[in-house]
Scaffold this motif. Structure first.
Motif, PDB file in Angstrom:
ATOM      1  N   ALA A 168      45.955  31.206  22.380  1.00 17.98           N
ATOM      2  CA  ALA A 168      45.318  33.076  22.937  1.00 17.98           C
ATOM      3  C   ALA A 168      43.956  32.564  22.480  1.00 17.98           C
ATOM      4  N   PRO A 169      43.435  32.139  21.649  1.00 19.28           N
ATOM      5  CA  PRO A 169      41.873  32.162  21.463  1.00 19.28           C
ATOM      6  C   PRO A 169      40.975  31.640  22.774  1.00 19.28           C
ATOM      7  N   LEU A 170      41.615  31.395  23.878  1.00 17.74           N
ATOM      8  CA  LEU A 170      40.941  30.717  24.893  1.00 17.74           C
ATOM      9  C   LEU A 170      40.306  31.639  25.383  1.00 17.74           C
ATOM     10  N   TRP A 171      40.607  32.722  25.562  1.00 16.72           N
ATOM     11  CA  TRP A 171      40.219  33.996  26.335  1.00 16.72           C
ATOM     12  C   TRP A 171      40.371  35.265  25.415  1.00 16.72           C
ATOM     13  N   THR A 172      40.109  35.949  25.500  1.00 19.22           N
ATOM     14  CA  THR A 172      39.352  38.051  24.527  1.00 19.22           C
ATOM     15  C   THR A 172      39.530  39.076  25.212  1.00 19.22           C
ATOM     16  N   PRO A 173      40.456  39.242  26.854  1.00 20.14           N
ATOM     17  CA  PRO A 173      39.671  39.878  27.077  1.00 20.14           C
ATOM     18  C   PRO A 173      39.688  41.609  26.077  1.00 20.14           C
ATOM     19  N   GLY A 174      38.895  42.076  27.194  1.00 19.65           N
ATOM     20  CA  GLY A 174      38.253  43.351  26.646  1.00 19.65           C
ATOM     21  C   GLY A 174      39.157  45.132  26.579  1.00 19.65           C
ATOM     22  N   ARG A 175      40.196  45.328  27.512  1.00 24.80           N
ATOM     23  CA  ARG A 175      41.493  46.353  27.256  1.00 24.80           C
ATOM     24  C   ARG A 175      42.122  45.696  26.647  1.00 24.80           C
ATOM     25  N   VAL A 176      43.218  47.028  26.414  1.00 32.43           N
ATOM     26  CA  VAL A 176      44.276  46.739  24.726  1.00 32.43           C
ATOM     27  C   VAL A 176      45.191  45.833  25.817  1.00 32.43           C
ATOM     28  N   GLU A 177      45.744  46.306  26.904  1.00 27.86           N
ATOM     29  CA  GLU A 177      46.524  46.495  27.122  1.00 27.86           C
ATOM     30  C   GLU A 177      46.939  44.819  27.766  1.00 27.86           C
ATOM     31  N   VAL A 178      45.794  44.249  28.070  1.00 24.99           N
ATOM     32  CA  VAL A 178      45.867  43.094  28.800  1.00 24.99           C
ATOM     33  C   VAL A 178      45.297  42.027  27.669  1.00 24.99           C
TER      34      VAL A 178
END
Length: 247
Positions: A31-41
């Motif tokens: 999970a920490p490898l990517w932090t999407p900005g949109r809540v849905e993503v």
């Protein structure tokens, strides 16, 4: 008064615990490898991050209903996104609520298919290799935050690590007691020398303990092999991180 677990319930408890640990490993490592900005993503990514190691572990063990268990990761988020779109919940509530609702969702799947027979454990070499190295995966998950925000653990933590071997090796304590004495002496030296030298000694102490774990792992002695593997990877990460950041 003692409480016993029914033989029919024990496999469910064990299976559920395995799924939960695999889910936590995905949360910590993937999970920490990517932090999407949109809540849905972000919600979808978290569900995927937790589902991947869980699905691999289920395949390794030969458990069925992998799709249903992965759905238990995603459906809670999907349900909570509706009130989020309506403005009733914020993004943090979706994230926290999804984590909380996953637990009853997983339990529901386990109970619903409790009478089904498990399949054959995977013979895929990649899946087998990942499954057999689960102590190393858990150790990497536990130390993931340490990679991002490294600190120098107090020298007494090394004594704590060796206490495990001292306690488990009580039938033949001479070697374990000797090693414990060496780490006690190291603690004294760290206190007396300069801070820079002390940090170096602490890093070398962790590295030496990783080698000590390897000895026990190869010999399959004193502690279970899963513990020596877990502890060895944990110790090595601490040592390498300290040397990389401070030297």
């Amino acid at each position: 008064m003692t409480t016993t677990v029914s033989p029919a319930v024990r496999p469910l408890v064990r299976h559920g615990a395995e799924m939960f640990v695999a889910m936590l490993a995905g949360m910590a490592l993937i999970a920490p490898l990517w932090t999407p900005g949109r809540v849905e993503v972000a919600a979808l990514w978290m569900a995927v991050a937790m589902s991947v190691p869980m699905a691999l572990w289920m395949r390794y063990r030969g458990h069925g209903r992998i799709v249903e268990m992965c759905a238990a990761m995603a459906v809670p988020y999907a349900v909570l996104l509706v009130p989020y779109w309506l403005g009733w919940l914020d993004g943090d509530a979706v994230s926290m609520g999804g984590h909380l609702l996953m637990v009853p969702a997983m339990i529901a799947v386990l109970v619903r298919y409790r009478h089904e027979e498990h399949g054959t454990p995977s013979t895929n070499p990649v899946v087998r290799a990942l499954g057999e190295r689960w102590p190393a995966v858990i150790a990497l998950a536990v130390t993931f935050d340490f990679w991002q925000a490294p600190v120098v653990p107090p020298v007494w933590t090394l004594l704590g690590c060796q206490v495990v071997y001292l306690f488990c090796g009580w039938r033949a304590p001479r070697t374990q007691l000797a090693v414990f004495s060496l780490y006690a002496a190291l603690a004294v030296v760290v206190i007396l020398v300069s801070p820079h030298t002390g940090v170096l000694l602490i890093a070398l102490g962790w590295g030496a303990h990783a080698v000590w774990d390897l000895v026990h792992h190869v010999r399959d002695a004193v502690v279970p092999r899963w513990w020596s593997e877990f502890c060895g990877v944990f110790d090595l990460v601490i040592a390498v991180t300290i040397l990389t950041v401070w030297f």
